[in-house]
Structure formats: structure tokens, C-alpha cells
Enzyme design. Structure first.
Site, short mmCIF file in Angstrom:
data_model
loop_
_atom_site.label_atom_id
_atom_site.label_comp_id
_atom_site.label_asym_id
_atom_site.label_seq_id
_atom_site.Cartn_x
_atom_site.Cartn_y
_atom_site.Cartn_z
N LYS A 168 28.00 44.41 63.42
CA LYS A 168 26.72 44.97 63.87
C LYS A 168 26.92 46.09 64.91
O LYS A 168 27.98 46.21 65.52
CB LYS A 168 25.85 43.84 64.42
N PHE A 206 11.14 37.83 65.30
CA PHE A 206 12.27 38.69 65.66
C PHE A 206 12.53 39.81 64.65
O PHE A 206 13.48 40.58 64.82
CB PHE A 206 13.54 37.83 65.84
N ARG A 242 31.32 31.36 57.65
CA ARG A 242 30.35 30.91 58.66
C ARG A 242 31.03 30.09 59.75
O ARG A 242 30.64 30.14 60.92
CB ARG A 242 29.21 30.13 57.99
N THR A 292 24.69 31.16 64.91
CA THR A 292 23.90 32.39 65.06
C THR A 292 23.68 32.72 66.54
O THR A 292 23.76 33.88 66.94
CB THR A 292 22.53 32.24 64.36
N ASN A 342 24.38 39.61 67.87
CA ASN A 342 25.38 38.55 67.67
C ASN A 342 26.63 38.99 66.92
O ASN A 342 27.27 38.18 66.26
CB ASN A 342 24.73 37.30 67.04
N HIS A 352 27.22 39.67 60.90
CA HIS A 352 26.38 38.94 59.95
C HIS A 352 27.29 38.25 58.95
O HIS A 352 28.35 38.76 58.63
CB HIS A 352 25.46 39.93 59.21
#
Ligand code: CMP
Length: 139
Positions: A11, A59, A87, A93, A114, A117
Site C-alpha cells: 500500500k 471506512f 494471511r 488487518t 496497514n 493487502h
């Protein structure tokens, strides 16, 4: 066991903080093969389409503004049990809840910022990969 493919984005905040290298290193060390990769910058509209499952949530505006605020790295990753194993590698998250040693624990700033993704299902891994990559861009 889930399928062999997952999709990730590094990100904007992690790109800005120069974490592309360390994050890709962790992905390689965890046994993922990079099948496709690009350095790109989403428009707000593209971010809204990508995250359309979250449309209507509180959000959504922040998430899509943030995801279109700077360049990202998008990639398709391959490994047995890819979705679940990725994951686990990235952690929860919310970085405050992420386990020690996970990518988000190390590099995330907050729930919205965070760091990375990761697809949440085999089905979404395919949808998300197809959003970014044609067949010719996969090796
Ligand atoms: P990601 O894995 O990219 O998928 C959807 C994103 O929405 C998620 O990471 C978070 O960055 C963001 N998100 C999910 N839940 C919340 C929340 N409650 N508040 C803010 N951001 C959220």
C-alpha cells in the site's frame, strides 16, 4: 487446502516508507513465487471498483482515498495453500492485533494504513488478480 494463487498490494504508506524491499524479501523467504508484478498508481475510481465489496461501509471513503494517494506494488503470488499462508504471513488487518514477526506488525501504521493487502479467499484472489493483470503479464 486452498488454491495456489493469492493477490497482494503493497500500500501507498509502505511504498512511501521504503518498505517495498523488506516486504518482498519476507514474501520470498516465506516460499511464495512471484507470478506477476507491477508498480502502479490507482485512480480513486479504480480503488472504488477494487474495494467495491466494502462500498457503504464507514471506512470506504478513507480506504479508497488512501489507496489512490500514491503508488502501490501489485502482485500475484503462488504457493500451496496461498491465501491462508499469506494471511498468516501478513497478520491481522488491525496491526495492533497482528502477531509478532508478521508484515503488518512490522510495517503497518494503523487499520487503514496497514502496509499490505492480501486476498481473503481463492475466489477473490482470482477476481483481484484479473483486475490488475492480463494473461500476458503472468510468468
Ligand atoms: P485490506 O486487506 O486491504 O482490505 C480492506 C481494507 O479496509 C483493510 O485492508 C483495511 O485497510 C481497511 N479496513 C477494514 N476494516 C476497517 C475498519 N474497521 N476501519 C478502517 N479501515 C478498515
Amino acid at each position: 487446502m486452498s488454491g495456489i494463487q493469492t493477490f497482494t498490494m503493497i500500500k501507498p504508506v509502505a511504498v512511501k516508507n521504503n518498505y517495498i524491499g523488506p516486504i518482498l524479501h519476507m514474501i520470498n523467504e516465506a516460499g511464495f513465487r512471484i507470478k506477476a508484478m507491477k508498480f502502479t498508481h490507482l485512480t480513486k475510481q479504480q480503488a472504488m471498483v477494487f474495494y467495491s465489496v466494502h462500498e457503504g461501509k464507514s471506512f470506504f471513503e478513507d480506504l479508497t482515498s488512501f489507496m489512490s494517494s500514491g503508488p502501490i506494488v501489485a502482485a500475484i503470488l503462488e504457493k500451496d495453500n496461498a491465501v491462508a499462508d499469506f494471511r498468516q504471513l501478513i497478520g491481522a488487518t488491525d496491526p495492533a492485533k497482528a502477531e509478532q514477526g508478521t508484515i503488518r506488525k512490522l510495517y503497518a501504521e494503523s487499520m487503514s494504513h496497514n502496509a499490505v493487502h492480501g486476498s481473503d479467499s481463492d475466489e477473490n484472489a482470482i477476481i483481484e488478480s484479473d483486475f490488475f493483470f492480463s494473461k500476458m503479464e503472468r510468468y
